[in-house]
Design an enzyme around this catalytic site. Structure first.
Site, PDB file in Angstrom:
ATOM      1  CE1 TYR A  33      -1.275  12.136  -1.262  1.00 47.31           C
ATOM      2  CE2 TYR A  33       0.524  11.844   0.402  1.00 47.31           C
ATOM      3  CZ  TYR A  33      -0.996  11.421  -0.167  1.00 47.31           C
ATOM      4  OH  TYR A  33      -1.665  10.490   0.477  1.00 47.31           O
ATOM      5  NE  ARG A  52       2.778   6.294  -5.196  1.00 49.40           N
ATOM      6  CZ  ARG A  52       2.744   5.798  -3.725  1.00 49.40           C
ATOM      7  NH1 ARG A  52       2.340   4.453  -3.745  1.00 49.40           N
ATOM      8  NH2 ARG A  52       3.237   6.016  -2.908  1.00 49.40           N
ATOM      9  NE  ARG A 101     -11.867  29.313  -5.847  1.00 45.86           N
ATOM     10  CZ  ARG A 101     -13.004  28.715  -6.352  1.00 45.86           C
ATOM     11  NH1 ARG A 101     -13.596  29.612  -7.178  1.00 45.86           N
ATOM     12  NH2 ARG A 101     -13.523  27.685  -6.231  1.00 45.86           N
ATOM     13  CE  LYS A 148       1.303   9.187  -1.472  1.00 48.13           C
ATOM     14  NZ  LYS A 148       0.380   8.490  -0.989  1.00 48.13           N
ATOM     15  CD  GLU A 180      -6.228   2.751  -1.918  1.00 46.26           C
ATOM     16  OE1 GLU A 180      -4.938   2.396  -2.077  1.00 46.26           O
ATOM     17  OE2 GLU A 180      -6.654   3.443  -2.810  1.00 46.26           O
ATOM     18  CG  LEU A 205      -1.418   5.543  -4.346  1.00 48.29           C
ATOM     19  CD1 LEU A 205      -1.462   6.643  -5.223  1.00 48.29           C
ATOM     20  CD2 LEU A 205      -0.846   5.778  -2.937  1.00 48.29           C
TER      21      LEU A 205
HETATM   22  N1  PDD Z   1       0.008   6.917   2.043  1.00 49.48           N
HETATM   23  N2  PDD Z   1      -3.315   3.677  -0.462  1.00 49.48           N
HETATM   24  C1  PDD Z   1      -3.354   4.909  -0.090  1.00 49.48           C
HETATM   25  C2  PDD Z   1      -4.936   5.572  -0.217  1.00 49.48           C
HETATM   26  C3  PDD Z   1      -2.118   5.780   0.515  1.00 49.48           C
HETATM   27  O1  PDD Z   1      -2.504   7.112   0.692  1.00 49.48           O
HETATM   28  C4  PDD Z   1      -1.065   5.080   0.635  1.00 49.48           C
HETATM   29  C5  PDD Z   1       0.134   5.785   1.184  1.00 49.48           C
HETATM   30  C6  PDD Z   1      -0.833   3.635   0.432  1.00 49.48           C
HETATM   31  C7  PDD Z   1       0.490   2.855   0.413  1.00 49.48           C
HETATM   32  O2  PDD Z   1       1.258   3.247  -0.343  1.00 49.48           O
HETATM   33  P1  PDD Z   1       2.947   3.381  -0.133  1.00 49.48           P
HETATM   34  O3  PDD Z   1       3.031   1.891   0.134  1.00 49.48           O
HETATM   35  O4  PDD Z   1       3.497   3.417  -1.490  1.00 49.48           O
HETATM   36  O5  PDD Z   1       3.036   4.337   0.866  1.00 49.48           O
HETATM   37  C8  PDD Z   1      -1.829   3.192  -0.306  1.00 49.48           C
HETATM   38  C9  PDD Z   1       0.901   7.463   2.557  1.00 49.48           C
HETATM   39  C10 PDD Z   1       1.734   7.010   3.350  1.00 49.48           C
HETATM   40  C11 PDD Z   1       0.484   8.684   3.371  1.00 49.48           C
HETATM   41  O6  PDD Z   1      -0.593   9.339   2.696  1.00 49.48           O
HETATM   42  O7  PDD Z   1       0.905   9.454   4.083  1.00 49.48           O
END
Ligand code: PDD
Length: 285
Positions: A33, A52, A101, A148, A180, A205
């Site tokens: 996603y 990404r 499946r 992601k 993170e 990520l």
């Molecule tokens: N999340 N780390 C993780 C685990 C994340 O899921 C996200 C983003 C980030 C920040 O990445 P970016 O700056 O590219 O949004 C770091 C999104 C916003 C979400 O899951 O809604």
């Protein structure tokens, strides 16, 4: 107005947007996603998010069912149809729905592509002025966090624990260091004014907002060091903050109930937030 979503080639009312129960995103979390912010009806740093997306699908040998330029067209059409001024556009691509499946990749199955928007006033979020508290939790995720993936159960549990504790985010800890946030990148500002954020690797990520903030900070001669940091360092820091598409730059004022500095958002987080918003507005498309 009924929200409009996109599902495999069609724009449909959100309430009617459906995929099969055999979809591999549903059965195996076999999907990727992306989330891009929208400001003034335009996409923020979208090329970075789509790069990404392309990398993530490549890492799991999944082919995008549409070109990136078509995906941008769909994002824009969703913004227009939903009259979205400020918020987020969500994209999910899965390996599609087979007839059963089987774990191994199915042959001849078209990937699923769904997209929808949500309204969010990122600029005026109340937590932008108050800052947020974070809790710490063990990082129990898999070893390829650079992808992601829609397999977000560890983050769901972490962020639920944060919500129950009245905190705005969970910082995940591995080997004594912060990896993170549940859905954000983590930063601190040391007492000697060095911005610290963990270097990209399979442990985190690669945040698009993180990347932009690091570049904007370096352009302004701020010192940035990319390395892991501990909770103790964060508690001894001048400031702490998170970055993400859905929050931009957001001050962290407490960790596990202990104040960071004086417990109020600091000037560096406020400045970087302003700088990021200026960049976002100037480059949004
Ligand atoms: N999340 N780390 C993780 C685990 C994340 O899921 C996200 C983003 C980030 C920040 O990445 P970016 O700056 O590219 O949004 C770091 C999104 C916003 C979400 O899951 O809604």
């Amino acid at each position: 107005m009924d929200p409009i979503a996109y599902v495999n080639g069609s724009f449909v009312p959100l309430a009617e947007a459906k995929v099969s129960i055999l979809d591999r995103g549903f059965l195996f979390a076999d999907g990727i996603y992306e989330v891009s912010a929208v400001l003034d009806g335009k996409l923020v740093d979208n090329a970075s998010h789509l790069a990404r997306l392309e990398r993530s699908v490549g890492e799991i040998s999944l082919a995008l069912p549409e070109t990136l330029s078509r995906i941008v067209e769909i994002q824009r059409e969703l913004i227009a149809r939903n009259q979205l001024v400020s918020g987020l556009v969500y994209i999910e691509v899965t390996r599609g729905a087979d007839v059963g499946r089987d774990f191994a990749f199915p042959k001849g199955v078209k990937p699923t592509l769904v997209m929808f928007t949500s309204v969010k006033d990122i600029i005026n979020a109340p937590s932008a002025s108050t800052g947020i508290g974070v809790i710490t939790v063990p990082d129990i995720r898999w070893a390829r966090r650079d992808i992601k993936s829609v397999a977000l159960l560890a983050q769901v549990l972490a962020k639920q624990a944060a919500a129950e504790a009245g905190a705005g985010e969970a910082w995940m800890i591995e080997d004594g260091k912060v990896t993170e946030g549940g859905s954000s990148s983590a930063f601190i500002l040391t007492q000697d004014d060095v911005l610290i954020t963990r270097q990209n690797s399979s442990a985190i990520l690669p945040g698009c907002t993180r990347k932009a903030v690091v570049a904007l900070a370096e352009e302004r001669q701020l010192r940035v060091e990319e390395r892991p940091f501990t909770v103790e360092e964060a508690l001894a820091a001048k400031e702490a903050f998170i970055t993400s598409a859905s929050s931009f730059v957001q001050a962290v004022v407490a960790i596990d109930g202990k104040s960071v500095a004086n417990g109020r958002p600091g000037p560096m987080a406020a400045r970087l937030r302003e700088i990021y918003i200026e960049f976002a507005r100037a480059t949004a498309q």
